[in-house]
Design a protein around this motif. Structure first.
Motif, short mmCIF file in Angstrom:
data_model
loop_
_atom_site.label_atom_id
_atom_site.label_comp_id
_atom_site.label_asym_id
_atom_site.label_seq_id
_atom_site.Cartn_x
_atom_site.Cartn_y
_atom_site.Cartn_z
N LEU A 39 -16.26 0.78 -2.02
CA LEU A 39 -15.14 1.53 -2.21
C LEU A 39 -15.24 3.00 -2.61
CD1 LEU A 39 -13.53 -0.83 -5.26
CD2 LEU A 39 -12.41 -0.24 -3.23
N ILE A 40 -16.32 3.33 -3.14
CA ILE A 40 -16.68 4.73 -3.13
C ILE A 40 -16.74 5.08 -1.73
CG2 ILE A 40 -18.23 6.55 -4.05
CD1 ILE A 40 -18.93 4.66 -6.08
N ALA A 41 -17.48 4.60 -0.92
CA ALA A 41 -17.88 5.12 0.48
C ALA A 41 -16.54 5.51 1.22
CB ALA A 41 -18.70 4.09 1.35
N GLY A 42 -15.42 4.45 1.17
CA GLY A 42 -14.51 4.59 1.64
C GLY A 42 -14.48 4.17 3.20
N TYR A 84 -11.84 8.06 -7.60
CA TYR A 84 -11.06 8.23 -6.76
C TYR A 84 -10.57 9.69 -6.69
CZ TYR A 84 -10.15 3.99 -4.69
OH TYR A 84 -10.25 2.80 -4.09
N THR A 85 -10.78 10.48 -7.87
CA THR A 85 -10.58 12.02 -7.96
C THR A 85 -11.70 12.42 -7.78
OG1 THR A 85 -11.18 12.02 -10.31
CG2 THR A 85 -8.93 11.32 -9.72
N GLY A 86 -13.08 11.92 -7.76
CA GLY A 86 -14.25 12.80 -7.56
C GLY A 86 -14.53 13.66 -8.67
N ARG A 87 -13.70 13.64 -9.71
CA ARG A 87 -14.01 14.65 -10.89
C ARG A 87 -14.50 13.69 -11.97
NH1 ARG A 87 -8.67 17.75 -12.03
NH2 ARG A 87 -8.00 15.79 -12.49
N GLU A 95 -7.08 16.33 -19.04
CA GLU A 95 -5.75 16.70 -18.14
C GLU A 95 -4.62 15.98 -18.61
OE1 GLU A 95 -6.62 18.91 -13.98
OE2 GLU A 95 -5.66 17.04 -13.94
N ARG A 96 -4.82 14.75 -18.70
CA ARG A 96 -3.59 13.78 -18.87
C ARG A 96 -2.98 13.54 -20.22
NH1 ARG A 96 -2.49 10.31 -14.08
NH2 ARG A 96 -4.06 10.88 -12.60
N ALA A 291 -4.71 4.80 -16.60
CA ALA A 291 -5.23 3.50 -17.02
C ALA A 291 -4.90 2.53 -15.93
CB ALA A 291 -4.94 2.88 -18.39
N GLU A 293 -3.70 3.03 -12.98
CA GLU A 293 -4.20 3.21 -11.68
C GLU A 293 -6.07 2.99 -11.48
OE1 GLU A 293 -1.09 6.55 -10.08
OE2 GLU A 293 -2.91 7.01 -11.05
N LYS A 297 -7.19 0.17 -8.95
CA LYS A 297 -8.06 0.86 -7.82
C LYS A 297 -9.76 0.26 -8.07
CE LYS A 297 -5.47 4.73 -6.85
NZ LYS A 297 -5.25 6.08 -6.88
N PHE A 298 -9.80 -0.37 -9.00
CA PHE A 298 -11.24 -0.90 -9.44
C PHE A 298 -12.28 0.35 -9.76
CE2 PHE A 298 -10.88 -5.26 -8.81
CZ PHE A 298 -10.11 -5.30 -7.64
N THR A 303 -12.12 3.30 -15.55
CA THR A 303 -11.53 2.20 -16.43
C THR A 303 -12.38 2.23 -17.70
OG1 THR A 303 -11.15 0.91 -14.55
CG2 THR A 303 -11.23 -0.18 -16.59
N GLN B 165 -7.49 -8.31 -13.69
CA GLN B 165 -8.07 -7.52 -12.57
C GLN B 165 -9.47 -7.71 -11.96
OE1 GLN B 165 -6.94 -6.35 -9.97
NE2 GLN B 165 -7.12 -4.24 -9.70
N ASP C 56 -4.95 11.64 -3.15
CA ASP C 56 -5.83 11.98 -4.14
C ASP C 56 -6.70 13.09 -3.88
OD1 ASP C 56 -6.47 8.54 -4.93
OD2 ASP C 56 -4.75 9.60 -4.35
N ILE C 57 -7.35 13.12 -2.35
CA ILE C 57 -8.37 14.03 -2.27
C ILE C 57 -7.68 14.99 -1.15
CG2 ILE C 57 -10.27 14.27 -1.08
CD1 ILE C 57 -11.17 11.50 -2.34
N LYS C 139 -17.44 10.41 6.87
CA LYS C 139 -16.23 9.42 6.29
C LYS C 139 -15.38 9.18 7.44
CE LYS C 139 -17.77 9.67 2.11
NZ LYS C 139 -17.30 10.45 1.01
N GLN C 205 -10.44 19.25 -4.28
CA GLN C 205 -9.57 19.54 -5.09
C GLN C 205 -8.82 21.00 -4.71
OE1 GLN C 205 -8.83 17.65 -8.13
NE2 GLN C 205 -10.22 16.17 -7.29
N GLN C 220 -3.65 15.99 -9.57
CA GLN C 220 -3.62 14.51 -9.00
C GLN C 220 -2.36 13.54 -9.40
OE1 GLN C 220 -6.52 11.62 -9.73
NE2 GLN C 220 -6.64 12.26 -7.64
N MET C 412 -4.56 -3.86 -2.78
CA MET C 412 -4.40 -2.61 -2.10
C MET C 412 -5.10 -2.08 -1.02
SD MET C 412 -3.50 -0.57 -5.97
CE MET C 412 -2.58 0.72 -5.13
N THR C 415 -8.84 -1.19 -1.31
CA THR C 415 -9.49 -2.55 -1.70
C THR C 415 -9.90 -3.39 -0.66
OG1 THR C 415 -8.32 -2.21 -3.86
CG2 THR C 415 -9.81 -4.18 -3.55
N ALA C 418 -12.28 -2.05 1.92
CA ALA C 418 -13.61 -2.07 1.35
C ALA C 418 -14.28 -3.50 1.65
CB ALA C 418 -13.75 -1.70 -0.10
#
Lengths: 335, 313, 540
Positions: A39-42, A84-87, A95-96, A291, A293, A297-298, A303, B165, C56-57, C139, C205, C220, C412, C415, C418
């Motif tokens: 998932l992270i790798a995309g 997903y945000t990389g932050r 922020e939220r 939360a 999202e 998105k796992f 989470t 989930q 998002d990115i 990527k 960002q 975001q 989604m 997912t 992946a």
């Protein structure tokens, strides 16, 4: 002294609860059907890259080791990085948070300002039309699902009548960021359009959240007042000729509100963790949306972060509620 | 062993002569279901609640015969999509041409199954753990309480969502997720009640007589704990239904084409504001059912557990 | 004991007065509403609001999809760009280019006047750096280049404005794929780089581009805001858009309503038929159709029973009600596309009819099948994209008539993608579109059915046919379009005969725009999200 001891006791029991919470959520978030490294790798990432990522994030280690690493990270205040945000998750949460806090404060304020007086008057005018209609209202309020109410309000007030916007937090350029609360910032920077826009945008979400809260608060106030009204000391005070106003607001209300205050606290705590579906329906960029999202998105780091945050927020608010109760009603401490 | 007979204290609290005192109860309980029924029927709101629930039960059982288009659980008729309510389709059709009214009725079945199973399992978990945690004060009881605290520390929806989930969205997993989310409440209720009962003189007396703890728990504590538990269970049925609807709305519940009410509302959002019956009907259904449980629960609470009167008089 | 009325008369009146005032105040607030402008068509700075699925990115070397076009096309520039429909490659940063050495050497000559947003000149150095970054990060967008064996070493800077690419062998789609790569500012990247990460977290960002717009704000949760870059090399006409906001609105119906209310000026092109009808009727909105190249495909896992048996696959191919789906659910707004090449593309074989809905034929094939279906088949759909869910539901009810249980799993896109990395984790079936990443049959049939691509989402049917591999490999390595057409047609025929997937329809992209938006140019790649030529016409 007793109060302090009481509070200290409570704080001490909170910490193992939170640790247990982290462990629970950790295992929960690792039982995912998707491979987190993939998932992270995309998309388009090769198998070597996924392997490299797996090693970098430590997914190839046994779960307990991973847990240990995470707890160590946590001790330094690092909540990990969102996939997903990389932050850093902490940045995302920070922020939220103002959006959720603003919505929560406005909703609770609304619910309290309406709930306590109405509950009180309903109790004082027992079995009158006000009482009956309030009971009907509150019973309905407890049975209505938040997201359906949100959709219905959106449908009627925004789509059909076009009185309020569909969603979002503001429709004009944001006011200067001083506190993070748009309403406050707009007032402080004397920005009329921003204030009005923020007010219009917050109305429907606040109403959605306030209605069930109002139902609970009104109910508890009403029953609390009814309870206390029949006590001997009220009769005694009336017999002594104390003014009605004094009796009602000083003696009656203060004794009647202990359970209501507890409820307000609980509501505040649960809303602070993010009103999940309301934020979804209204596109309110707060913690609830974050939360949902991250769970969908796992995004396991996020989470974990948000669950921990929710636990802390809820626990902290509960603590404050108990403190408030201890102050209002010292008998609580003795029990 | 025969129940203990206590005298003086109980008799002093007599109210109505018709009530018989069960010696091992702490407060007077109307004897027999008939009296209970009478009391319920005297309360108008409770009657409303009862009617709603009976309605739900009967539609759930009779759904195949009541529904005009029972095959619409799986069958699709794309040519008839999004029709407004008419004689043929009392609540209109949805995006795939399926009759909304029929799906609503079958959805009632689903709702009933979910809530009854969840509450049942929660009680099955909550009662034993609560009794043990409340009666004893050892490490096991502390462990149970801590566990309950941990699960309670997360907001309900987030915990249920994360579980659903993680396990994968499906009906059994939804029930599992909801059970895991709500069991602490039941346990803590039972713990609180057990502790109260434990303080009663007669329990002390049984201990003094050498009655073994498990007998005391089973024969003397448990019957007194059940009344508040039943009340709370009725009220929590409503909560589980609402949480199940939220999860269905987010897509984490029973998967399509199951006619789950929350999922139907989510589908309907796309067609607002035109097809407004599509979103309103399932929402009203949820509202009515939860209201029914709440009203009945309130009435039961007044009758079975007068100490707990909150919000109704 | 009877309850006393403690509250005296005057207290009640005060309460009622207060309540009354409160109601008046609330209605007063709503009455003030007209004071708040809801769109900024006139005024000093024009702002255009679009609400695609906001990314998002913001890193163009990590994300290259339809949503990412919002920043790819506006914040950044590329060597060549797609314009128009049918799409044509036009020179962008590269004024001219040459192909020598039989298609192995490509030389691009850059224009001299392009600058980055920070003022530094855009030279061949930057181009080389950008390609190196893309290939090293490896990527999404880098996949096609890696397949042609491009490495940073094979890219040479000949002089500040000339750059040379050396390919191991000729690669037909190379020119078509060049627009994928956005050129980033090496100075900014290097300034924010940490531990050799090519500034990936920072660029997610922020931006380091040279395009017509520069980034003002990125959040975001709510989207991002861009403003005009006055020194853009392409120049600005007198009428233009000063600011562009890409706003996040989650619900499709909310987006539609926002457009109708005038809060936004453009929404995505993937609307359902019902929404489109509503928009077409609206007086202040125009909906412009363009036939796109984006087809809808239902995948089957060819290496997992029961789909290992061709009879089962054919049975499924005959069991889907294409006609009803297109006409009733999509309201005829899409076009049947029975082969894995989109209709408007030059290699489309017009003589292949493909499969149609015929339950009897499906039953016959099932009877012939050697692999029996004794378990429920899972189909993964993309929960936020309704047509995928609708197709699955439709399929479910038809398969039920054949005695096959189809289980719908809502998921989604990221997912599912992946999970397509390995044979074991790929789902039985899933439903998605394949958009135009670059305009070449390689983007579709090439990447879908060449068995070397196993482990990517496009090739998630795990199809293996050496003949097809050979044909596709040959087609990839030559440049003449006619020759390639023949090869692709042959490959197509073989693939359709094997029925590895169901190809359903080709999209017609309906672009809903506010009527006063002019200058709109639709291009397939990016679905018209290039905002530079747009302007508002107050008269419309």
């Amino acid at each position: 002294m007793n109060v302090l001891n009481y509070v200290a006791q409570r704080v001490v029991t909170l910490i193992p609860t939170l640790i247990g919470l982290v462990i629970l959520t950790f295992f929960l978030s690792r039982v995912v059907p998707a491979d987190p490294a993939a998932l992270i790798a995309g998309e388009g990432a090769s198998r070597q890259q996924i392997e490299a990522l797996r090693q970098r994030y430590g997914f190839d280690q046994p779960l307990l080791t991973q847990l240990g690493i995470y707890l160590a990270q946590l001790a330094t205040g690092n909540l990990g990085t969102s996939i997903y945000t990389g932050r850093p998750v902490l940045t995302d949460l920070r922020e939220r948070f103002p959006a959720t806090l603003e919505l929560t404060l406005v909703s609770i304020a609304l619910a309290t300002l309406l709930g306590i007086p109405l509950g009180m008057f309903a109790a004082l005018k027992h079995n009158s039309w006000l009482d009956h209609s309030l009971r009907a209202c509150t019973t309905a309020g407890l049975a209505i699902t938040g997201f359906w109410l949100a959709i219905m309000l959106q449908l009627f007030f925004s789509m059909e009548l076009d009185l309020f916007p569909l969603g979002g937090r503001i429709g004009v350029p944001e006011p200067r960021a001083l506190t993070g609360f748009f309403l406050l910032d707009a007032l402080l920077s004397l920005n009329g359009t921003a204030f009005l826009s923020a007010l219009k945008h917050i109305t429907l979400p606040a109403l959605t959240l306030a209605y069930p809260a109002f139902a609970t608060i009104a109910r508890f106030t009403r029953s609390g007042v009814l309870d206390v009204m029949q006590r001997d000391f009220i009769l005694y005070e009336k017999a002594m000729g104390l003014p009605h106003l004094l009796i009602t607001f000083k003696y009656l209300l203060r004794n009647a509100l202990t359970s209501t205050v507890a409820q307000i606290g609980l509501l505040f705590g649960s809303l602070l963790a993010g009103a999940v579906v309301t934020e979804q329906v209204y596109d309110w960029p707060g913690l609830g949306l974050y939360a949902v999202e991250s769970i969908m998105k796992f995004d396991y780091q996020a989470t974990l972060g948000i669950t921990l945050w929710a636990g802390v927020a809820y626990g902290a608010v509960n603590l404050m509620v108990e403190l408030a109760q201890a102050i209002i009603d010292p008998r609580v401490v003795r029990r | 062993m025969k129940p203990m007979v206590l005298n003086t204290r109980m008799q002093a609290e007599t109210t109505a002569p018709r009530v018989r005192y069960f010696p091992h109860r702490l407060w007077p309980v109307p004897s027999g279901w008939w009296l209970l029924g009478q009391k319920i029927l005297r309360d108008r709101l409770a009657v409303v609640g009862l009617c709603i629930l009976l309605g739900l039960l009967s539609t759930a059982v009779l759904a195949p015969s009541l529904a005009p288009f029972p095959e619409d659980i799986t069958a699709t008729h794309p040519a008839q999509r999004l029709r407004a309510p008419s004689w043929e389709h009392p609540l209109g059709t949805d995006t795939l041409g399926r009759d909304i009214y029929s799906r609503l009725l079958f959805g009632g079945r689903l709702t009933l199954i979910i809530s009854c199973t969840v509450v049942g399992v929660c009680m099955a978990i909550g009662v034993p753990t609560g009794l043990i945690a409340g009666y004893y004060e050892n490490a096991v009881s502390q462990l149970i309480l801590r566990l309950a605290d941990i699960f309670l520390a997360v907001p309900r929806v987030i915990l249920a969502l994360a579980m659903a989930q993680a396990l994968g969205p499906s009906l059994p997993n939804l029930i599992l997720a909801l059970t895991v989310t709500y069991w602490p409440w039941f346990t803590l209720i039972v713990v609180a009640e057990t502790r109260t009962v434990k303080k009663a003189t007669f329990v002390e007396a049984t201990e003094a007589l050498g009655v073994r703890p498990w007998r005391t728990i089973l024969y003397h504590v448990l019957p007194n704990v059940l009344s508040p538990l039943i009340v709370r269970s009725t009220l929590s049925m409503g909560l589980t239904i609402m949480t199940a609807a939220v999860l269905g709305f987010l897509g984490m519940g029973a998967q399509p084409p199951a006619p789950e009410w929350g999922a139907m509302i989510a589908e309907a959002r796309l067609y607002l504001p035109d097809a407004l019956w599509y979103a309103t009907a399932p929402g009203l259904a949820i509202f009515l059912v939860v209201m029914g449980f709440n009203l009945l629960g309130d009435a039961l609470r007044d009758i079975l557990d007068p100490r707990l009167r909150r919000g109704r008089r | 004991m009877a309850v006393q009325h403690i509250v005296p008369q005057w207290q009640r009146r005060t309460f009622l007065k207060g309540a009354g005032l409160g109601v008046l105040a609330a209605s007063g607030l709503t009455a003030l509403q007209p004071l708040c402008p809801q769109s900024w068509a006139a005024g000093e700075r024009t702002r255009f609001v679009s609400t695609w699925n906001a990314p998002d990115i913001l890193d163009p070397h990590v994300k290259y999809d339809v949503g990412a076009a919002a920043f790819n096309l506006n914040l950044y520039d590329n060597l060549l760009r797609y314009h128009g429909n049918p799409p044509e490659i036009v020179p962008w940063l590269a004024e001219t280019h040459e192909i020598t050495d039989d298609g192995r050497k490509w030389i691009f000559h850059l224009r001299r006047d392009a600058t980055f947003h920070d003022g530094s000149a855009l030279t061949a150095e930057a181009v080389s750096f950008s390609f190196a970054r893309l290939l090293t990060l490896g990527k999404g967008p880098s996949a096609i280049f890696k397949r042609m064996g491009l490495t940073p070493e094979t890219i040479r800077v000949l002089d500040p404005y000339t750059i040379e690419f050396q390919l191991a062998q000729p690669f037909g789609p190379f020119r078509m794929a060049i627009p994928i790569v956005s050129i980033v500012n090496p100075a900014l990247i290097k300034a924010h780089e940490q531990n050799g990460d090519w500034a990936e977290p920072w660029l997610a960002q922020n931006e380091a581009g040279s395009g017509a717009y520069r980034l003002v704000k990125f959040d975001q949760a709510t989207g991002f805001l861009m403003e005009r870059f006055p020194e853009f090399w392409g120049g600005w006409r007198e009428k233009h858009i000063d600011e562009v906001e890409i706003r996040v609105i989650r619900e499709q119906s909310s987006r539609t309503l926002a457009l109708m209310k005038g809060d936004v000026h453009m929404i995505e092109t993937l609307l359902g038929a019902d929404q489109l009808e509503k928009l077409e009727k609206h007086p202040r909105i125009k909906v412009i159709p363009y036939e796109s190249m984006r087809f809808f495909v239902i995948r089957m896992h060819n290496q997992r029973p029961p789909f290992t048996d061709i009879n089962v696959r054919k049975a499924f191919s005959y069991a889907f009600n294409y006609k009803s789906f297109i006409e009733d659910l999509m309201k005829g707004r899409v076009v049947r596309n029975p082969v894995p090449i989109p209709r408007p593309l030059w290699s489309y074989p017009t003589d292949l009819p493909g499969y149609e809905y015929d339950l009897d034929k499906a039953k016959a094939y099932l009877a012939k099948a050697t692999v029996k279906i004794n378990r429920p088949i899972e189909v993964h759909v993309q929960a936020p994209l309704e047509p995928t869910v609708q197709a699955a539901l439709l399929f479910q009810s038809d398969l039920a008539k054949l005695g096959i249980e189809l289980k719908i799993v809502k998921s989604m896109f990221p997912t599912i993608v992946a999970s397509t990395k390995t044979v074991e984790s790929t789902p039985d079936m899933w439903i998605h579109w394949i958009s135009t990443y670059f305009v070449d049959p390689e983007n579709w049939i090439g990447e879908m059915y060449d068995s070397a691509n196993g482990g990517t989402w496009k090739a998630s049917s795990w199809y293996k046919n050496p003949q097809v591999d050979a044909l596709l490999g040959r087609a990839r390595s030559i440049l003449e379009q006619e020759e390639r057409t023949k090869l692709y047609a042959e490959a197509c025929r073989l693939v359709v005969e094997d029925a590895p997937d169901l190809w359903v329809y080709n999209t017609i992209e309906y672009v809903p725009l506010a009527k006063n938006v002019q200058g709109f140019q639709f291009s397939l790649v990016g679905s018209g999200q290039e905002f530079w030529p747009l302007y508002f016409d107050p008269r419309a």
